[in-house]
Design an enzyme around this catalytic site. Sequence first.
Site, PDB file in Angstrom:
ATOM      1  N   SER A   1      32.084  38.091  32.825  1.00 30.57           N
ATOM      2  CA  SER A   1      32.527  37.882  31.446  1.00 30.57           C
ATOM      3  C   SER A   1      32.756  39.204  30.718  1.00 30.57           C
ATOM      4  O   SER A   1      32.028  40.184  30.920  1.00 30.57           O
ATOM      5  CB  SER A   1      31.478  37.079  30.658  1.00 30.57           C
ATOM      6  OG  SER A   1      31.297  35.800  31.183  1.00 30.57           O
TER       7      SER A   1
ATOM      8  N   ASP B   1      33.301  39.961  24.080  1.00 24.90           N
ATOM      9  CA  ASP B   1      34.425  39.697  23.176  1.00 24.90           C
ATOM     10  C   ASP B   1      33.993  39.902  21.733  1.00 24.90           C
ATOM     11  O   ASP B   1      33.055  39.246  21.262  1.00 24.90           O
ATOM     12  CB  ASP B   1      34.912  38.261  23.365  1.00 24.90           C
ATOM     13  CG  ASP B   1      35.444  38.016  24.761  1.00 24.90           C
ATOM     14  OD1 ASP B   1      36.363  38.748  25.175  1.00 24.90           O
ATOM     15  OD2 ASP B   1      34.943  37.104  25.454  1.00 24.90           O
TER      16      ASP B   1
ATOM     17  N   TYR C   1      34.068  33.708  39.471  1.00 22.11           N
ATOM     18  CA  TYR C   1      33.713  33.990  38.078  1.00 22.11           C
ATOM     19  C   TYR C   1      32.194  34.030  37.889  1.00 22.11           C
ATOM     20  O   TYR C   1      31.667  34.871  37.165  1.00 22.11           O
ATOM     21  CB  TYR C   1      34.333  32.928  37.181  1.00 22.11           C
ATOM     22  CG  TYR C   1      34.011  33.062  35.712  1.00 22.11           C
ATOM     23  CD1 TYR C   1      34.532  34.112  34.954  1.00 22.11           C
ATOM     24  CD2 TYR C   1      33.198  32.129  35.068  1.00 22.11           C
ATOM     25  CE1 TYR C   1      34.250  34.230  33.616  1.00 22.11           C
ATOM     26  CE2 TYR C   1      32.911  32.242  33.719  1.00 22.11           C
ATOM     27  CZ  TYR C   1      33.442  33.287  32.997  1.00 22.11           C
ATOM     28  OH  TYR C   1      33.149  33.395  31.659  1.00 22.11           O
TER      29      TYR C   1
ATOM     30  N   LYS D   1      34.810  29.165  30.626  1.00 20.62           N
ATOM     31  CA  LYS D   1      35.737  29.009  31.744  1.00 20.62           C
ATOM     32  C   LYS D   1      35.132  28.158  32.854  1.00 20.62           C
ATOM     33  O   LYS D   1      35.823  27.318  33.446  1.00 20.62           O
ATOM     34  CB  LYS D   1      36.148  30.375  32.279  1.00 20.62           C
ATOM     35  CG  LYS D   1      37.081  31.137  31.351  1.00 20.62           C
ATOM     36  CD  LYS D   1      37.461  32.487  31.920  1.00 20.62           C
ATOM     37  CE  LYS D   1      38.452  33.208  31.015  1.00 20.62           C
ATOM     38  NZ  LYS D   1      38.785  34.562  31.531  1.00 20.62           N
TER      39      LYS D   1
ATOM     40  N   GLU E   1      36.435  43.387  25.174  1.00 20.95           N
ATOM     41  CA  GLU E   1      37.708  42.992  24.574  1.00 20.95           C
ATOM     42  C   GLU E   1      37.484  43.003  23.066  1.00 20.95           C
ATOM     43  O   GLU E   1      36.692  42.220  22.537  1.00 20.95           O
ATOM     44  CB  GLU E   1      38.155  41.612  25.031  1.00 20.95           C
ATOM     45  CG  GLU E   1      39.494  41.216  24.423  1.00 20.95           C
ATOM     46  CD  GLU E   1      40.008  39.881  24.930  1.00 20.95           C
ATOM     47  OE1 GLU E   1      40.662  39.167  24.125  1.00 20.95           O
ATOM     48  OE2 GLU E   1      39.753  39.549  26.087  1.00 20.95           O
TER      49      GLU E   1
ATOM     50  N   ASP F   1      49.733  36.045  40.559  1.00 21.98           N
ATOM     51  CA  ASP F   1      49.437  36.682  41.845  1.00 21.98           C
ATOM     52  C   ASP F   1      48.394  37.787  41.717  1.00 21.98           C
ATOM     53  O   ASP F   1      47.562  37.958  42.618  1.00 21.98           O
ATOM     54  CB  ASP F   1      50.718  37.260  42.454  1.00 21.98           C
ATOM     55  CG  ASP F   1      51.680  36.167  42.890  1.00 21.98           C
ATOM     56  OD1 ASP F   1      51.229  35.023  43.099  1.00 21.98           O
ATOM     57  OD2 ASP F   1      52.889  36.459  43.021  1.00 21.98           O
TER      58      ASP F   1
ATOM     59  N   SER G   1      32.538  33.989  25.756  1.00 22.99           N
ATOM     60  CA  SER G   1      31.394  33.495  26.525  1.00 22.99           C
ATOM     61  C   SER G   1      30.066  33.753  25.837  1.00 22.99           C
ATOM     62  O   SER G   1      29.130  32.968  25.978  1.00 22.99           O
ATOM     63  CB  SER G   1      31.382  34.146  27.915  1.00 22.99           C
ATOM     64  OG  SER G   1      32.532  33.810  28.642  1.00 22.99           O
TER      65      SER G   1
END
Length: 251
Positions: free
Chosen positions: A37, A40, A217, A191, A75, A166, A27
């Site tokens: 977000s 990354d 989001y 996204k 991440e 789920d 992002s």
Amino acid sequence: MDQIQETVKLVGGVLGPEVIGTYLHGSSVLGGLRPASDVDVLVVSRRRMDEEERRALLGGLLGISGSPNQARPVELTVVVQSEIRPWRYPPTGDFLYGEWLRAEYEAGEVPKPEPMPDLAPLITMALAGKHPLDGPPLSQVLDPVPHGDLIRAVVAGIPGLLDTLDGDTRNVLLTFARVWTTLATGRITTKDAAADWALARLPPEHRPPLEHARQLYLDCRYSEESWSDELRARVRPHVDRVLAEIDRLRT
């Protein structure tokens, strides 16, 4: 010092001169960070890390990433240049940190080298983003991913996403929308942009779950996710419709 600077400093402190470059993707480079977000980060190294380095990098990330630190999730992916260039599929990653794996890390797991098909879209995003945090432009370090391998990679993740539907509904629905968008357009988008694209092509009865996922989001913090019973009942029919569209594009 902000979180991105902390991450770059941590990587440099652990790997030192072995780091060829550190790059943003996701992002941050596709259209800006949203409330939910991740930050990354891709690191390209000259060699694989040893066990001590893995533990040091993991420990540092546990201390700067995610809600326990009142911070965004980080991440972080480390690749070894010689294992990615020249490109081969599936690519191998040397190290992966993500908040969804925190429980395993805190139980003693340490990230190890493994095949990572997701490196195909990751590297594609990082190359398109042109945002080095440290080191030369990524285009001087890694080669572009062939389009066929990009498609193989985004489709390869579908079974794993279904397994987490789920428990991580929001992100799974948004990721399926992104897979559909990538197959149809050849581009990787944010996204929420992928959700907009997909919503414009879904019949009305299949829109509500994705509309809700998109709103979560955009509005909620990383750990927050709420679904009514009515919306839950509509998730699987929505997924079936989107996967049918993906299958149609794959054939």
